[in-house]
Motif scaffolding. Structure first.
Motif, PDB file in Angstrom:
ATOM      1  N   TRP A 127       0.828  -1.209   0.000  1.00  0.00           N
ATOM      2  CA  TRP A 127       0.000   0.000   0.000  1.00  0.00           C
ATOM      3  C   TRP A 127       0.863   1.261   0.000  1.00  0.00           C
ATOM      4  N   THR A 170       0.190   3.153  -3.327  1.00  0.00           N
ATOM      5  CA  THR A 170      -0.879   4.118  -3.110  1.00  0.00           C
ATOM      6  C   THR A 170      -0.393   5.370  -2.395  1.00  0.00           C
ATOM      7  N   PHE A 189       0.081   9.238  -3.787  1.00  0.00           N
ATOM      8  CA  PHE A 189      -0.484  10.462  -3.216  1.00  0.00           C
ATOM      9  C   PHE A 189       0.601  11.518  -3.000  1.00  0.00           C
ATOM     10  N   ARG A 235       0.752  14.726  -5.346  1.00  0.00           N
ATOM     11  CA  ARG A 235       0.464  16.015  -4.709  1.00  0.00           C
ATOM     12  C   ARG A 235       1.563  17.027  -5.014  1.00  0.00           C
ATOM     13  N   ALA A 270      -7.080   1.647  -4.994  1.00  0.00           N
ATOM     14  CA  ALA A 270      -7.036   2.920  -4.268  1.00  0.00           C
ATOM     15  C   ALA A 270      -6.296   3.985  -5.085  1.00  0.00           C
ATOM     16  N   LEU A 271      -5.214   3.597  -5.765  1.00  0.00           N
ATOM     17  CA  LEU A 271      -4.498   4.546  -6.616  1.00  0.00           C
ATOM     18  C   LEU A 271      -5.398   5.018  -7.753  1.00  0.00           C
ATOM     19  N   ARG A 272      -6.149   4.107  -8.325  1.00  0.00           N
ATOM     20  CA  ARG A 272      -7.079   4.460  -9.409  1.00  0.00           C
ATOM     21  C   ARG A 272      -8.104   5.480  -8.916  1.00  0.00           C
ATOM     22  N   LEU A 324      -7.661   7.574  -6.474  1.00  0.00           N
ATOM     23  CA  LEU A 324      -6.942   8.826  -6.232  1.00  0.00           C
ATOM     24  C   LEU A 324      -6.807   9.607  -7.529  1.00  0.00           C
TER      25      LEU A 324
END
Length: 171
Positions: free
Chosen positions: A117, A121, A125, A129, A167-169, A171
């Protein structure tokens, strides 16, 4: 750490590729260099970066490899600051970390699940960012997160990878 290729011209646009390995990430870095941007391939180990930079320069492109652990917020900020100071504005950013681990969910440890993760992920982020902050200030730029079929359909023994890529998708 870093592997510096030929002298780079200041204020030239940069294409940062996190997870610039032997396959997709390296190919993406080579393509951006061919398109006229300075490729900034990044991964945790310096030796493969030197080899990739040499390939890009042999093909007539410009590149500077910078090692960075994409899970380390301070290291990521420092890397983007260095790119802006030494190369130019970040015009393109690609997040392409591997983070695959094959294991039955019955045998998977929380340590492994968390590591996958963090790599697939959390690192997306943090790096995304930082790229977005710089691009928003410029009013332009492109951010790409590479995907995997597992992000929409996980397979047997890929619980950690599938959930991280899902989760990345999102984001």
């Amino acid at each position: 750490g870093r592997y510096r290729g030929a002298v780079l011209m200041a204020a030239q646009g940069a294409a940062v590729v996190i997870g610039a390995g032997d396959a997709l990430g390296g190919a993406i870095a080579r393509r951006f260099a061919k398109g006229g941007l300075v490729a900034v391939p990044s991964r945790r180990k310096i030796k493969p970066l030197g080899e990739l930079v040499a390939q890009i320069e042999a093909d007539g492109g410009q590149a500077e490899g910078i090692t960075c652990d994409a899970r380390d917020e301070e290291a990521v900020i420092a890397m983007f600051d260095r790119v802006e100071e030494e190369i130019g504005p970040v015009e393109a950013f690609v997040f392409n970390t591997g983070a695959q681990h094959r294991s039955s969910i019955l045998d998977m440890t929380t340590r492994i699940y968390r590591q996958v993760w963090e790599s697939a992920t959390f690192a997306g982020f943090v790096t995304g960012r930082e790229a977005a902050r710089r691009m928003a200030a410029l009013g332009r730029g492109t951010i790409i997160f590479t995907g995997a079929t597992a992000s929409v359909r996980g397979g047997p023994n890929f619980a950690s990878f599938a959930s991280a890529k899902h989760a990345l998708r999102a984001l």
